[in-house]
Design a protein around this motif. Structure first.
Motif, PDB file in Angstrom:
ATOM      1  N   TYR A 174       0.819  -1.212   0.000  1.00 13.71           N
ATOM      2  CA  TYR A 174       0.000   0.000   0.000  1.00 13.71           C
ATOM      3  C   TYR A 174       0.856   1.266   0.000  1.00 13.71           C
ATOM      4  CZ  TYR A 174      -3.434  -3.519   1.043  1.00 13.71           C
ATOM      5  OH  TYR A 174      -4.208  -4.636   0.970  1.00 13.71           O
TER       6      TYR A 174
ATOM      7  N   GLU B 237       2.213  -9.469  -3.939  1.00 11.20           N
ATOM      8  CA  GLU B 237       1.170 -10.351  -3.418  1.00 11.20           C
ATOM      9  C   GLU B 237      -0.196 -10.101  -4.047  1.00 11.20           C
ATOM     10  OE1 GLU B 237       2.594 -11.906   0.863  1.00 11.20           O
ATOM     11  OE2 GLU B 237       1.333 -10.146   0.848  1.00 11.20           O
ATOM     12  N   MET B 238      -0.457  -8.893  -4.424  1.00 11.65           N
ATOM     13  CA  MET B 238      -1.735  -8.587  -5.068  1.00 11.65           C
ATOM     14  C   MET B 238      -1.453  -8.233  -6.517  1.00 11.65           C
ATOM     15  SD  MET B 238      -3.798  -6.479  -2.240  1.00 11.65           S
ATOM     16  CE  MET B 238      -3.325  -6.676  -0.548  1.00 11.65           C
ATOM     17  N   THR B 239      -2.159  -8.876  -7.418  1.00  5.47           N
ATOM     18  CA  THR B 239      -1.908  -8.648  -8.840  1.00  5.47           C
ATOM     19  C   THR B 239      -2.969  -7.778  -9.499  1.00  5.47           C
ATOM     20  OG1 THR B 239      -3.032 -10.718  -9.383  1.00  5.47           O
ATOM     21  CG2 THR B 239      -0.626 -10.802  -9.083  1.00  5.47           C
TER      22      THR B 239
ATOM     23  N   THR C 124      -5.664  -4.536  -8.764  1.00  6.63           N
ATOM     24  CA  THR C 124      -6.124  -3.482  -7.865  1.00  6.63           C
ATOM     25  C   THR C 124      -7.361  -2.838  -8.468  1.00  6.63           C
ATOM     26  OG1 THR C 124      -4.658  -1.894  -8.923  1.00  6.63           O
ATOM     27  CG2 THR C 124      -3.812  -3.031  -6.974  1.00  6.63           C
TER      28      THR C 124
END
Length: 163
Positions: free
Chosen positions: A118, A144-146, A148
Motif C-alpha cells: 500500500y 502479493e496482489m496482482t 487493484t
C-alpha cells in the motif's frame, strides 16, 4: 545486512541524516537530509550545496510548504511513528499526484511488511524496514496482489476504466 529497499530491491543507503544544523559550513559532504524545522530555518543556505539534499517530515507537517522547492530536493523522508498512524500515506500521495514530485520518497519508522504494498501504491519508492522484519518476506509483499480496483499513484485508472 541492509534494512533499506529502493525501487523494490535491497540497496545501500547513501544518505546521512543530519540534525543540529547551525551553519551550512558544518555539513558533511555527500547526500544529507535534514528535519523540516531545520530546512525552514536554513533553506537558502542549504540550497547552495552541490550534493544530494533531502528533507525529513513529521506526519503532521504540511507537504504544501515544500511545493516550491520540490525540484531541488532529491529525497523526502516521511515518518510512520506507529503502525496505526497513516498520515504519511496521504503525504506521499499529495507529493506525487498534486505536486508532481519525482524524487525518492522514503518511509521510515514503524514500516511493516503488511503495509509495503500500500505504501508503494501511494508513491513510496524507498523503505527503511524495521530490524525485526525479514527482507525476503518484505520483498515478496510488493507482488502479493496482482489486481487493484482503486486508482492510486501506481495505477491512475480504476479497474473498470482499464483496457
Amino acid at each position: 545486512m541492509t534494512n533499506y529497499i529502493k525501487d523494490r530491491k535491497p540497496a545501500d543507503d547513501t544518505w546521512t541524516p543530519f540534525t543540529g544544523l547551525e551553519d551550512v559550513d558544518t555539513l558533511p559532504s555527500g547526500n544529507i537530509y535534514v528535519p523540516f524545522e531545520e530546512w525552514n530555518a536554513m533553506r537558502d543556505q542549504l540550497l547552495t550545496r552541490n550534493s544530494g539534499l533531502g528533507v525529513s517530515l513529521a506526519n503532521t507537517d504540511d507537504v504544501a510548504q515544500l511545493a516550491d522547492d520540490l525540484d531541488r530536493l532529491d529525497l523526502i523522508v516521511l515518518n510512520f511513528p506507529k503502525m496505526g498512524d497513516g498520515r504519511a500515506f496521504t503525504q506521499a500521495r499529495l507529493l506525487r499526484e498534486r505536486y508532481g514530485y519525482t524524487g525518492e520518497i522514503r518511509a521510515v519508522g514503524d514500516v511493516l511488511r503488511d503495509q509495503i504494498f500500500y505504501m508503494h501504491r501511494c508513491g513510496f519508492n524507498a523503505f527503511e524496514i524495521r530490524e525485526d522484519q525479514d527482507m525476503q518476506s518484505v520483498l515478496k509483499a510488493f507482488d502479493e496482489m496482482t489486481v487493484t480496483y482503486q486508482p492510486a499513484v501506481d495505477e491512475p485508472l480504476p479497474i473498470w476504466r482499464r483496457k
